[in-house]
Design a protein around this motif. Structure first.
Motif, short mmCIF file in Angstrom:
data_model
loop_
_atom_site.label_atom_id
_atom_site.label_comp_id
_atom_site.label_asym_id
_atom_site.label_seq_id
_atom_site.Cartn_x
_atom_site.Cartn_y
_atom_site.Cartn_z
N VAL A 157 0.80 -1.04 -0.19
CA VAL A 157 0.20 -0.01 0.27
C VAL A 157 1.13 1.37 -0.15
O VAL A 157 1.87 1.53 0.89
N GLN A 158 0.69 1.92 -0.69
CA GLN A 158 2.75 2.95 -1.24
C GLN A 158 1.16 4.63 -0.79
O GLN A 158 0.51 4.97 -2.00
N TYR A 159 1.60 4.70 -0.12
CA TYR A 159 1.01 6.52 0.69
C TYR A 159 -0.29 6.71 -0.29
O TYR A 159 -0.73 7.28 -0.47
N VAL A 160 -1.54 6.08 0.59
CA VAL A 160 -2.85 6.05 -0.66
C VAL A 160 -3.53 6.88 0.06
O VAL A 160 -3.78 6.94 1.42
N TRP A 161 -4.11 7.87 -0.87
CA TRP A 161 -5.40 8.29 -0.03
C TRP A 161 -7.29 7.98 -0.17
O TRP A 161 -6.40 7.48 -1.89
N TYR A 162 -7.73 8.32 -0.01
CA TYR A 162 -8.71 8.04 0.06
C TYR A 162 -10.29 8.64 0.04
O TYR A 162 -10.08 9.77 1.28
N THR A 163 -10.73 9.60 -0.90
CA THR A 163 -12.25 10.23 -0.35
C THR A 163 -13.54 9.75 -0.79
O THR A 163 -13.69 9.76 -1.90
N TYR A 164 -14.62 9.49 0.07
CA TYR A 164 -15.70 9.30 -0.38
C TYR A 164 -16.42 10.03 -1.30
O TYR A 164 -15.94 11.57 -1.52
N PRO A 165 -17.36 9.56 -2.37
CA PRO A 165 -18.02 10.77 -2.98
C PRO A 165 -18.52 11.87 -2.30
O PRO A 165 -18.62 12.90 -2.32
N SER A 166 -19.27 11.93 -0.44
CA SER A 166 -19.55 12.42 0.37
C SER A 166 -18.67 13.70 0.57
O SER A 166 -19.37 14.88 1.20
N GLY A 167 -17.69 13.23 0.47
CA GLY A 167 -16.26 14.36 1.19
C GLY A 167 -15.90 13.79 1.92
O GLY A 167 -14.91 14.64 2.20
N ILE A 168 -15.39 13.21 2.62
CA ILE A 168 -15.27 12.92 3.53
C ILE A 168 -14.18 11.76 3.31
O ILE A 168 -13.75 10.81 2.29
N GLU A 169 -13.15 12.24 4.40
CA GLU A 169 -11.51 11.49 3.51
C GLU A 169 -11.35 11.00 4.73
O GLU A 169 -11.05 10.69 5.85
N ALA A 170 -11.01 9.39 3.99
CA ALA A 170 -11.06 8.50 4.58
C ALA A 170 -9.48 7.74 5.35
O ALA A 170 -8.98 7.42 6.52
N LEU A 171 -9.51 8.41 4.24
CA LEU A 171 -7.45 7.75 4.32
C LEU A 171 -6.05 8.55 3.39
O LEU A 171 -7.12 9.46 2.58
N LYS A 172 -5.85 9.29 4.19
CA LYS A 172 -4.87 10.19 4.20
C LYS A 172 -3.47 9.79 4.33
O LYS A 172 -2.10 9.71 5.33
N GLY A 173 -3.22 9.40 3.11
CA GLY A 173 -1.78 8.62 2.72
C GLY A 173 -1.60 7.50 3.59
O GLY A 173 -0.18 7.81 4.60
N ILE A 174 -1.60 6.95 3.23
CA ILE A 174 -1.68 5.22 4.70
C ILE A 174 -0.40 4.44 3.47
O ILE A 174 -0.56 4.26 1.94
N SER A 175 0.81 4.21 3.81
CA SER A 175 1.98 3.27 3.61
C SER A 175 1.57 1.64 4.23
O SER A 175 1.93 1.53 5.50
N LEU A 176 1.61 0.78 4.02
CA LEU A 176 1.84 -0.18 4.27
C LEU A 176 2.03 -0.92 3.77
O LEU A 176 1.85 -2.13 2.22
N THR A 177 2.99 -2.84 3.98
CA THR A 177 3.31 -3.87 3.52
C THR A 177 2.97 -5.25 4.48
O THR A 177 3.26 -5.35 5.43
N VAL A 178 2.15 -5.99 3.48
CA VAL A 178 1.86 -6.84 4.06
C VAL A 178 3.18 -8.28 3.00
O VAL A 178 2.63 -8.40 1.96
N GLU A 179 3.61 -8.95 3.77
CA GLU A 179 4.06 -9.89 3.03
C GLU A 179 3.55 -11.48 3.27
O GLU A 179 2.52 -11.11 3.73
N ASP A 180 4.30 -12.31 2.16
CA ASP A 180 3.87 -13.80 2.23
C ASP A 180 3.95 -13.73 4.11
O ASP A 180 4.89 -14.09 4.78
N ARG A 181 2.83 -14.93 3.62
CA ARG A 181 2.79 -15.54 5.13
C ARG A 181 2.62 -14.95 6.70
O ARG A 181 2.97 -14.98 7.93
#
Ligand SMILES: Nc1ncnc2c1ncn2[C@@H]1O[C@H](COP(=O)(O)OP(=O)(O)OP(=O)(O)O)[C@@H](O)[C@H]1O
Ligand SMILES: Nc1ncnc2c1ncn2[C@@H]1O[C@H](COP(=O)(O)OP(=O)(O)OP(=O)(O)O)[C@@H](O)[C@H]1O
Ligand SMILES: [Mg+2]
Ligand SMILES: [Mg+2]
Lengths: 282, 266, 277
Positions: free
Chosen positions: C5-29
């Protein structure tokens, strides 16, 4: 006599073969704080429904025995009468708030009772203030946090001026901070206003410090009933799958190694005090 | 379509229009409907439409109001299209006056949408149900109406979640022919229906626990009282209504096509 | 290959900013737990992993594939997401059918469907309910059916949104056992509010704390879940074991406070007692 007397009650939902309650006896005194717990499906919700007459008036089925609420037999009095003595708060706040402002929701019950407008106003103000919702009274419930919604639901029930508050897993949709907020509100209502509380909960670590008594149900029966220190250290509680709080498990582990604390701790703070006393005395 | 519904949903603002008694606003919406109903010429209908813009401004809802009107354009085009088509079938499409009358029909529809959206955008459902209640509509009906509005967004959200949950299990909604597609909605519809029933049940339980259906007569915490501004607004609406009837029977409106033509010098 | 997950932002159509720059790595297992207050954006984040939500900014790579360039169905083969409320998805007339639903969507052949459904029923201890309607089951059983209905295609990343909600203690222990059995062969990501549930896992998961659309901390459970400042920012209450130790420390007794394990805590307290004696 207790404010709630459940006398040899059995109940089978119509259409169901197994009884949901099986010869239940329970007496709750005024101003007591009682926790009701037990495995999923053991009949906790059904017992709550008996206390304001939802069983047998709203849910039909085979009802035996009797329930007295403030001296009123639930079979002979209707839900709206009983709900002025016993207020029920449910798990999902979303389904118990119907209006577009918190204030209108809190007024809903007293309006239904047909009370004079001035009395309604007084009660609404009081209920909003004791639950700390006064500032939020003009907000629509769906814009509030889960914890605030549940507080609004409690306010709505309090406006009926019940002596008993029955809460069926009121914190399960909330985050830990929201849950703590609700629990301390309930504890305060119990202490300050003397409102009798019956709280259904699986998570005893957070709740047992507030309780005078813990009642454990299993398969429609009351299996254990006593002070939390007693019930939660009993072998039966473990066998019934009650989640024993970590402090009590730690207490037992210490005892096995010869470090006996003078009391059974119910909260980490209490446990630390006990340990420090014992350790320093040695 | 969803933005048309959105444009009808109550918006909380601090405006004179919001403070007005809901009964007056209801009267306004119905009066405009009658006025637009009795007129069928372009000129008066256009006046009615434009006259509402300042009202929307007064209610601080111009943008949403305009959006609602825009969202109703497909329906407007449909009205125009079908009428033009039938006129063409009858072979009278050559007459420009008839075309103007058809366009007037579309404007009439816009007038309806405009007045209703001003009404619903500035009147909270709680107020509306209170108004209905005080006008003698049974409380249980008002409550049902209010609860339906309150729970619509909840149900919409639930529908989205269900759709997401099934897509996460590999359901592809827009694959295959129409019948196959319709069948794919079953996994979404069943949970939705089941949940709607459970929700209704637990709501009923919560209502019963708060003395719903107590045999005594219900009182209401809120009472609507007409104030000076309400009487003023009411009189204004009444006056417009009378004027509209007067105009209908005593005035003859010219077509605007010749006016435009002569203005442009064609 | 991991989920990135690389620097993810997400804004819902209603205008709510739910994710503000998330970075995260999930390895195998990997074994990852995500915690944080109501409305922090946890569920939203989970939905970006299988493409139900496409980032407004930034990107999510699942084994190197950008989620914007794949369908939800394709991504779901790798990322199995179990939703919080089983009532939003159960619809078949029998548990067996419910579990087979996804396999049919993914086009498995009948023989394999049978085999896998059998395996899922067994893994989750649902054999006795195979012919029962999932709608008739208790809350805990419904949650297990929902889990089975995703586990059945053996996704490489198994993602669970609040698996313990409304469950009693025995059901939670059963769930823990099931999850532990699944670890080691696939990555498991859990979102939960239940801190005591997290603390009892062996092996302990990595923990990421979210608040207000951001990840505010990520690390070993022992470190993250005993830090008072982080916990209060994530609306969490400290687990009971470190809370006892912390209270002892406050009283001037020299004990470690970054302990989550009961036995370890016991030993620390016993040795404290001996030390003072
Ligand atoms: N409306 C109903 N109609 C028929 N049977 C019901 C109904 N509600 C509950 N039951 C049944 O009655 C029994 C007791 O259920 P109840 O909901 O009281 O349990 P509970 O202890 O509250 O469980 P949980 O912890 O899961 O909430 C269960 O077997 C359940 O299936
Ligand atoms: N479908 C939606 N449309 C608009 N806003 C949404 C939607 N879903 C969530 N949100 C908003 O996005 C924010 C993050 O929500 P999300 O559900 O991801 O939080 P969460 O961390 O999962 O919370 P919880 O612990 O309550 O499940 C919240 O403010 C929420 O109101
Ligand atoms: Mg229950
Ligand atoms: Mg969530």
């Amino acid at each position: 006599m207790g404010i709630i007397e459940v006398e040899d009650v059995s109940f089978t939902y119509s259409g169901s073969k197994r009884p949901a309650l099986d010869h239940v006896d329970l007496s709750i005194k005024k101003s007591e704080f009682v926790i009701l717990t037990g495995p999923s499906g053991c009949g906790k919700t059904t017992l709550c429904r008996c206390l304001n007459g939802l069983v047998p008036h709203f849910y039909s089925g085979d009802f035996r025995g009797r329930v007295l609420v403030a001296g009123l037999d639930t079979r002979e009095h209707e839900i709206w009468e009983l709900s002025q003595h016993v207020g029920l708060v449910f798990q999902n706040p979303e389904n118990q708030l119907f209006c577009l402002t918190v204030e209108a929701d809190v007024a809903f019950g007293p309006e239904n009772l047909g009370l004079p407008r001035e009395e309604i106003r007084r009660r609404v103000e009081w209920a909003l203030k004791v639950t700390g919702m006064w500032e939020l009274r003009h907000r629509p419930p769906h814009e509030l946090s889960g914890g605030q919604q549940q507080r609004a639901a409690i306010a709505a029930v309090l406006a009926m001026k019940p002596e008993v508050l029955v809460l069926d897993e009121p914190t399960s949709f909330l985050d830990p901070a929201g849950a703590a907020e609700i629990l301390s509100l309930v504890a305060e209502l119990n202490k300050r206003l003397g409102i009798t509380v019956l709280l259904v909960e699986h998570r005893l670590d957070m709740t047992s410090p507030y309780a005078d008594r813990v009642v454990v149900m299993a398969k429609g029966r009351i299996a254990l009933d006593g002070p939390p220190e007693e019930v939660l250290t009993s072998r039966e509680a473990r066998e019934l799958g009650v989640g024993i709080p970590k402090v009590i498990r730690l207490y037992e582990l210490l005892a096995e190694r010869g470090l006996r604390l003078p009391e059974v701790p119910l909260s980490p703070g209490q446990m630390a005090s006990l340990i420090s006393e014992v350790v320093r005395c040695r | 379509m969803s933005s048309l519904l959105e444009g009808l949903a109550f918006q909380k603002r601090d405006s004179l229009l919001h403070k007005l008694d809901p009964r007056v606003k209801l009267f306004y919406a119905l009066a405009v409907m009658v006025m637009a109903g009795v007129h069928n010429k372009m000129l008066p209908l256009l006046v009615m439409l434009l006259a509402q813009a300042p009202l929307a401004a007064l209610g601080k809802i111009v943008r949403l109001w305009a959006r609602t009107l825009k969202a109703s354009l497909p329906l407007v085009l449909l009205i125009i299209g079908t009428n033009l088509f039938f006129t063409w079938l009858r072979g009278s499409l050559t007459d420009l006056y008839i075309v103007e009358d058809i366009l007037a029909l579309a404007v009439r529809f816009l007038v309806f949408v405009a007045s209703f959206s001003i009404f619903t955008l500035t009147t909270s459902p709680d107020d509306l149900s209170l108004a209905l209640e005080q006008m003698g509509v049974p409380y249980s009906f008002c409550f049902m109406f209010r609860a339906a509005l309150r729970f619509t967004p909840v149900m919409v959200r639930e529908a989205r979640t269900t759709m997401d949950a099934q897509r996460a299990r590999g359901l592809e909604l827009d694959k295959g022919g129409p019948i196959a597609r319709a069948r794919r909605y079953i996994p979404i519809l069943i949970p939705l229906i089941v949940n709607a029933i459970t929700r209704a049940w637990s709501m009923a339980e919560a209502m019963e626990s708060r003395a719903w259906g107590a045999s005594r007569k219900r009182t209401s915490l809120y009472v609507l009282r007409l104030r000076g501004r309400d009487y003023l607004a009411f009189s204004a609406v009444l006056f417009s209504l009378i004027m509209a009837f007067y105009a209908k029977f005593y005035l003859k409106f010219p077509y605007i096509i010749p006016i435009i033509r002569s203005a442009l010098g064609i | 290959m991991p989920i990135e997950v690389q620097y993810v932002w997400y804004t819902y159509p209603s205008g709510i900013e739910a994710l503000k720059g998330i970075s995260l790595t999930v390895e195998d297992r990997d074994f990852l737990v995500i915690m944080g207050p109501n409305g922090a954006g946890k569920t939203t984040l989970l939905k970006t992993l299988n493409g139900l939500i496409k980032p407004t900014k930034g990107r999510v790579l699942v084994d190197g594939v950008d989620t914007r360039h794949a369908t939800v169905a394709e991504l779901s083969r790798k990322v199995g997401l179990v939703f919080q409320n089983p009532d939003h998805q159960l619809f078949c007339s029998t548990v067996e059918e419910e579990i087979a639903f996804a396999l049919r969507n993914f086009g498995f052949n009948e023989e394999e469907i049978k085999e896998r459904v059998e395996w899922a029923l067994e893994t989750l201890g649902l054999e006795e309910y195979r012919d029962v309607s999932p709608l008739m089951l208790s809350g805990g059983e419904k949650k297990r059916v929902a889990l089975a209905s995703v586990l059945v295609w053996d996704p490489k990343y198994l993602v669970l949104d609040e698996p313990t909600l409304g469950q009693d203690y025995a059901q939670k222990e059963k769930l823990r056992e099931i999850i532990c059995g699944l670890l080691g062969q696939r990555a498991v990501i859990i979102v939960t509010h239940d801190i005591e549930f997290v603390v009892d896992f062996r092996p302990r998961p990595r923990v990421a704390l979210m608040a207000d659309g951001r990840i505010i901390a990520e690390g070993k459970a022992e470190e993250v879940l005993t830090d008072p400042e982080l916990l209060s920012r994530a609306s969490l209450v400290r687990p009971q074991v470190p809370e006892v130790l912390f209270n002892l420390r406050e009283k001037g007794l020299p004990v470690r406070t970054d302990v989550l394990d009961l036995v370890e805590a016991r030993d620390a307290i016993i040795s404290l007692a001996r030390g003072l004696a």
